[in-house]
Design an enzyme around this catalytic site. Structure first.
Site, PDB file in Angstrom:
ATOM      1  N   CYS A  23       0.853  -1.204   0.000  1.00 52.42           N
ATOM      2  CA  CYS A  23       0.000   0.000   0.000  1.00 52.42           C
ATOM      3  C   CYS A  23       0.884   1.249   0.000  1.00 52.42           C
ATOM      4  CB  CYS A  23      -0.936   0.020   1.194  1.00 52.42           C
ATOM      5  SG  CYS A  23      -1.960  -1.451   1.306  1.00 52.42           S
ATOM      6  N   ALA A  24       1.726   1.356  -1.019  1.00 53.98           N
ATOM      7  CA  ALA A  24       2.810   2.343  -1.004  1.00 53.98           C
ATOM      8  C   ALA A  24       2.460   3.704  -1.603  1.00 53.98           C
ATOM      9  CB  ALA A  24       4.004   1.772  -1.760  1.00 53.98           C
ATOM     10  N   ALA A  25       1.516   3.727  -2.520  1.00 47.47           N
ATOM     11  CA  ALA A  25       1.277   4.967  -3.270  1.00 47.47           C
ATOM     12  C   ALA A  25       0.517   6.004  -2.433  1.00 47.47           C
ATOM     13  CB  ALA A  25       0.487   4.641  -4.533  1.00 47.47           C
TER      14      ALA A  25
ATOM     15  N   GLY B 159       3.555   7.337  -2.156  1.00 42.49           N
ATOM     16  CA  GLY B 159       4.985   7.121  -1.966  1.00 42.49           C
ATOM     17  C   GLY B 159       5.677   7.979  -0.913  1.00 42.49           C
TER      18      GLY B 159
ATOM     19  N   ASP C  45       1.276  -1.469  -4.755  1.00 40.13           N
ATOM     20  CA  ASP C  45      -0.034  -0.840  -4.549  1.00 40.13           C
ATOM     21  C   ASP C  45      -0.987  -1.414  -5.597  1.00 40.13           C
ATOM     22  OD1 ASP C  45      -0.882   1.938  -2.895  1.00 40.13           O
ATOM     23  OD2 ASP C  45      -2.213   1.407  -4.547  1.00 40.13           O
TER      24      ASP C  45
ATOM     25  N   ASP D 273       0.882   0.416   5.447  1.00 38.80           N
ATOM     26  CA  ASP D 273       0.150   1.683   5.642  1.00 38.80           C
ATOM     27  C   ASP D 273      -1.235   1.418   5.051  1.00 38.80           C
ATOM     28  OD1 ASP D 273      -0.568   4.285   6.024  1.00 38.80           O
ATOM     29  OD2 ASP D 273       0.670   5.097   4.416  1.00 38.80           O
TER      30      ASP D 273
ATOM     31  N   CYS E  72      -4.286   6.206   8.912  1.00 44.43           N
ATOM     32  CA  CYS E  72      -4.597   7.609   9.241  1.00 44.43           C
ATOM     33  C   CYS E  72      -6.069   7.689   9.652  1.00 44.43           C
ATOM     34  CB  CYS E  72      -4.288   8.535   8.071  1.00 44.43           C
ATOM     35  SG  CYS E  72      -5.141   8.122   6.554  1.00 44.43           S
TER      36      CYS E  72
END
Ligand SMILES: C[S@@+](CC[C@H](N)C(=O)[O-])C[C@H]1O[C@@H](n2cnc3c(N)ncnc32)[C@H](O)[C@@H]1O
Length: 424
Positions: free
Chosen positions: A237-239, A241, A258, A304, A357
């Site tokens: 789930c990197a984007a 970035g 992602d 993330d 978040c």
């Protein structure tokens, strides 16, 4: 020529009636000049933050429902009230402009009605004081009550009423960049900017010296320090970035994954500007990707996770009007599924950073506690970050950031971070 006020009213109507995000309706601004765009955008943000109080005021003066064909007049009334009560635009100017807009969009009878209502708003003595404003609608408070007491919720609400500062993470030399950009250096090297010039025009942006990242979001990767250099890290789930860039700047060898192609494209552009390179960039569903591992090649994993994003309500105030318990439950279920597959790719002794978040504990503390109950091969490593304010550390060793934290320096996004180790 389009009017910024009409565009703002249409945007608000689409957000609230079609349950869209501000970013989904920003194209309404395309035909405007730069200055008008900024004004319309600010108007929508203020309206979303003050909507509950504005509606309360309007309810005092509107006794009958407007006809369905005059719906836009309702949104123009909201914008006009925002201008009178919160933006200090002179009342005569607000009345002239909005009554004319309503006349063009509907008819002279509705315009007359709007004129009468705005006159009352402009002279009303019961206008809300900013400190007593309510930002969160009742439904959102009900959601937060699952996780927090009402005192904490009210503190978050007040903190979230003001425009958040812009935080940046730098590749190196935070002291130099804090001085150059006249920002404040926060714990862990984040720089808080006070200049609201467009980001690309700021010194160091085009050279790739830094990227935009809220203080709270920057803590997840920092929880892995000082051991990151040369470690093989899977960033699920990197984007777009932000955390991939941090991992790379600390010397990790990163596989960034992602599910979203367009978001990965933004990640590629961001890394290119920052002159950083990931080992691999993979477009795939995390669960499918993780399911295929026989060995466990990664030293560390950063998850993330996709979430309800309620922690970003300062920057995305529409969230408080849109998110439902069902949205949160759906994200919590996806997080659980991804978590269940993580150990297939993580070496024994390797670390997992899980973060969201979200303000909701079902996507944070409760998610991790339930994971640990079902997975005795993982244990908590209490997070220790140099200079990290004590108010963010929980008894269990997690970090929990709320919008009302860091109040003396301007708040932070809501965030949850847990650091675990695969022990067997
Ligand atoms: C919170 S954002 C990640 C932010 C990013 N780590 C950063 O710091 O810039 C969550 C990401 O999860 C991705 N995502 C959602 N579902 C996924 C899935 N099933 N597999 C992989 N990625 C997924 C979304 O496309 C989104 O980019």
């Amino acid at each position: 020529m389009s009017s910024p006020r009409l565009s703002a009213a249409r945007m608000l109507q689409e957000i609230l009636e079609k349950k869209l995000f501000l970013s989904d309706v920003r194209s309404q601004l395309d035909s405007l000049q730069e200055q008008d765009k900024a004004f319309a955008h600010m108007l929508v943000l203020t309206a979303l933050r003050r909507l509950c109080s504005v509606k309360k005021q309007l309810k005092i003066h509107i006794k009958k429902k407007l006809p369905a064909k005059a719906k836009i007049a309702e949104y123009l009334l909201i914008m006009a009230t925002v201008e009178i009560l919160y933006l200090n635009t002179p009342s005569y100017a607000v009345l002239n402009t909005y009554v004319e807009l309503v006349k063009k969009q509907t008819d002279k009878y509705i315009a007359g009605f709007v004129n009468a209502v705005l006159r009352k708003i402009a002279t009303a003595e019961n206008a809300p004081l900013s400190e007593n404003d309510t930002f969160f609608p009742d439904n959102f408070i009900k959601l937060l009550r699952q996780s927090y007491g009402i005192k904490t919720i009210r503190k978050m609400e007040q903190a979230a009423l003001s425009e958040p500062a812009l935080d940046i993470s730098v590749k190196d030399n935070p002291e130099h960049w804090a001085k150059t950009l006249r920002g404040t250096l926060l714990a862990g090297g984040t720089i808080r900017l006070h200049d609201n010039a467009p980001v690309p025009s700021l010194s160091g942006f085009s050279e790739g010296a830094w990227w935009v990242q809220d203080f709270a979001a920057s803590l997840a990767v920092k929880s892995l320090l000082p051991q990151l250099n040369n470690r093989h890290v899977l960033d699920i789930c990197a984007a777009p970035g932000g955390k991939t860039a941090q991992l790379l700047a600390y010397g990790a060898k990163v596989t960034a994954l992602d599910v979203s192609g367009p978001r990965l494209q933004t990640l590629r552009q961001n890394l290119e500007r920052l002159k950083l390179s990931a080992e691999r960039i993979i477009c795939a569903d995390a669960i499918e990707y993780l399911s295929n591992f026989q060995d466990a090649p990664f030293d560390d994993i950063l998850l993330d996770a996709p979430c309800s994003a309620t922690g970003t309500l300062r920057r995305h105030p529409e969230i408080v009007h849109l998110k439902t318990a069902a949205d949160i439950a759906k994200q919590a279920s996806l997080q659980k599924q991804i978590l269940q597959h993580v150990s297939k790719a993580l070496k024994i002794g390797g670390r997992l950073v899980y973060c969201t978040c979200s303000l909701d504990k079902s996507e944070g503390e409760a998610q991790i506690k339930s994971f640990l109950k079902e997975n005795d091969n993982f244990a908590i490593i209490p997070i220790s970050i140099h200079d990290c304010p004590q108010e963010l550390c929980t008894e269990e060793g997690f970090l929990r950031v709320l919008p009302c934290h860091l109040s003396e320096t301007g708040g932070a996004d809501g965030f949850f971070i847990a650091l675990l180790q695969r022990i067997k």
